[in-house]
Design an enzyme around this catalytic site. Structure first.
Site, mmCIF file in Angstrom:
data_model
loop_
_atom_site.group_PDB
_atom_site.id
_atom_site.type_symbol
_atom_site.label_atom_id
_atom_site.label_comp_id
_atom_site.label_asym_id
_atom_site.label_seq_id
_atom_site.Cartn_x
_atom_site.Cartn_y
_atom_site.Cartn_z
ATOM 1 N N TYR A 92 29.966 -17.159 -14.448
ATOM 2 C CA TYR A 92 28.816 -18.061 -14.454
ATOM 3 C C TYR A 92 27.534 -17.374 -14.945
ATOM 4 O O TYR A 92 26.542 -18.032 -15.221
ATOM 5 C CB TYR A 92 28.556 -18.649 -13.052
ATOM 6 C CG TYR A 92 29.731 -19.359 -12.427
ATOM 7 C CD1 TYR A 92 30.852 -19.726 -13.184
ATOM 8 C CD2 TYR A 92 29.740 -19.676 -11.077
ATOM 9 C CE1 TYR A 92 31.941 -20.365 -12.602
ATOM 10 C CE2 TYR A 92 30.822 -20.331 -10.497
ATOM 11 C CZ TYR A 92 31.925 -20.656 -11.270
ATOM 12 O OH TYR A 92 33.000 -21.297 -10.687
ATOM 13 N N ASP A 128 29.017 -20.126 -3.719
ATOM 14 C CA ASP A 128 30.158 -19.832 -4.589
ATOM 15 C C ASP A 128 29.634 -19.501 -5.990
ATOM 16 O O ASP A 128 29.045 -20.346 -6.655
ATOM 17 C CB ASP A 128 31.076 -21.056 -4.658
ATOM 18 C CG ASP A 128 32.331 -20.774 -5.474
ATOM 19 O OD1 ASP A 128 33.302 -20.241 -4.898
ATOM 20 O OD2 ASP A 128 32.342 -21.058 -6.689
ATOM 21 N N LYS A 160 34.069 -14.087 -8.254
ATOM 22 C CA LYS A 160 35.413 -14.159 -8.847
ATOM 23 C C LYS A 160 35.561 -13.179 -9.987
ATOM 24 O O LYS A 160 34.617 -12.956 -10.760
ATOM 25 C CB LYS A 160 35.688 -15.588 -9.352
ATOM 26 C CG LYS A 160 35.317 -16.665 -8.352
ATOM 27 C CD LYS A 160 35.704 -18.058 -8.795
ATOM 28 C CE LYS A 160 35.044 -19.083 -7.886
ATOM 29 N NZ LYS A 160 33.736 -19.550 -8.368
ATOM 30 N N HIS A 169 39.966 -15.418 -10.708
ATOM 31 C CA HIS A 169 39.428 -16.721 -11.126
ATOM 32 C C HIS A 169 40.507 -17.638 -11.713
ATOM 33 O O HIS A 169 40.552 -18.824 -11.415
ATOM 34 C CB HIS A 169 38.300 -16.493 -12.143
ATOM 35 C CG HIS A 169 37.322 -17.605 -12.232
ATOM 36 N ND1 HIS A 169 35.981 -17.408 -12.462
ATOM 37 C CD2 HIS A 169 37.467 -18.955 -12.144
ATOM 38 C CE1 HIS A 169 35.353 -18.580 -12.500
ATOM 39 N NE2 HIS A 169 36.249 -19.529 -12.317
#
Ligand SMILES: NC(=O)C1=CN([C@@H]2O[C@H](COP(=O)(O)OP(=O)(O)OC[C@H]3O[C@@H](n4cnc5c(N)ncnc54)[C@H](OP(=O)(O)O)[C@@H]3O)[C@@H](O)[C@H]2O)C=CC1
Ligand SMILES: O=C(O)C(=O)[C@@H](O)[C@H](O)C(=O)CO
Length: 280
Positions: free
Chosen positions: A54, A49, A79, A112
């Protein structure tokens, strides 16, 4: 270490299988991502994931390739970031995620956050539907959507999300939203499944851990699996990566499951989806 356990699949509402246990990558620095994701894949995880937010998609993609596994043997989720909710921006952001990951397709792509005060997530979802129709993603879903947000999607768009990735752990059990997801054929993914470590000293959990001779993290993750949620704990510590996959050779009793659920105190570790409108 001993051989990798078999991780069960959950079948999503469009027939796509997803491993019920995966590996989370939030707050793994790009410089550490390759080693961490590779450790997870070597340990037996087959579901990663990540997210544009990120900042480690490139390194996730590199690690999947470095593992030597077939692309088709690893389930990869990314996402759509909060700044790209407009229709055209969402299409471009998806292509950028694929490019950064160095992949031809994603297994799952999520919105997201709903960002209800900033834009119109139904427009964003229509872009997700177009991405899905293009065949470059096997399933599309949402993250941090409340029931009201999902109801609007049902009323104004065509494809029912395959998953809703929401914060769930013993201090935030989310039974109402999980039941709403299930009633509409949406799989619940539980983010921060050990509440970033906050639940691991809870006396209810430590007592069960002692009785079943497992760690508090294993008991908490097993609880989530027995409730039917999909989980992907994050760790940059190899021993914990190995610990967190050893969940399939013991079982909690129905009383254990209920006792842990009774710890609920509505406590979030992350933002509230109704008010979170942060654009990185
Ligand atoms: N959609 C969304 O909005 C969100 C999605 N997520 C996703 O969910 C994933 C998991 O959530 P996350 O917030 O990372 O939190 P987790 O609940 O997975 O907890 C991670 C923390 O717990 C520690 N830890 C991991 N395993 C153990 C263990 N066995 N014993 C003790 N401590 C342990 C880790 O430390 P260390 O790394 O130092 O070992 C880290 O500090 C994310 O990585 C991300 O993929 C998360 C937040 C929001
Ligand atoms: O980890 C995620 O997926 C998140 O969305 C979080 O980082 C969240 O945005 C947050 O905690 C911001 O402070």
């Amino acid at each position: 270490m001993t051989s990798a356990p078999t991780i069960p699949d959950i079948t999503l509402n469009n027939g796509v299988p997803i491993p019920q246990l995966g590996f989370g990558t939030f707050q793994i620095e790009p410089k550490d991502t390759g080693e961490s994701v590779l450790a997870a894949l070597e340990t037996g995880y087959r579901h990663i994931d990540t997210a544009e937010m990120y900042g480690n998609e490139k390194e996730v993609g590199q690690a999947v390739r470095a593992s030597g596994l077939d692309r088709s043997d690893v389930f990869v989720t990314s996402k759509l970031n909060n700044g790209f909710h407009a229709y055209g921006d969402a299409l471009t952001a998806f292509t950028r995620s694929l490019d950064d990951l160095g992949m031809e397709y994603l297994d799952l792509f999520l919105v997201h956050w709903p960002m209800p005060a900033v834009g119109d997530y139904t427009e964003t979802w229509r872009a997700m539907e177009e991405i899905y129709r293009s065949g470059r993603v096997k399933a599309i879903g949402v993250s941090n959507f409340q029931a009201a947000h999902l109801r609007r999607l049902f009323e104004e768009t065509s494809v029912v999300p395959a998953v809703n990735q929401i914060e769930v752990h013993p201090y935030l059990v989310q039974d109402e939203l999980r039941a709403f997801n299930a009633d509409h054929g949406i799989a619940t993914e539980a983010w921060s499944p050990i509440a970033k470590g906050k639940v691991l000293h809870d006396p209810v959990i430590t007592a069960i851990a002692e009785r079943v001779d497992r760690t508090p993290a294993q008991v908490t993750l097993r609880w989530a699996l027995q409730r039917g949620d999909i989980v992907f704990p994050k760790s940059v510590t190899r021993s914990r990566v190995e610990e967190n996959i050893r969940l399939f050779d013991f079982e909690l009793t129905p009383e254990d499951v209920a006792g842990i659920a009774a710890l609920d105190r509505g406590e979030r570790t992350g933002p509230d989806p109704d008010t979170f409108n942060w654009v990185p």
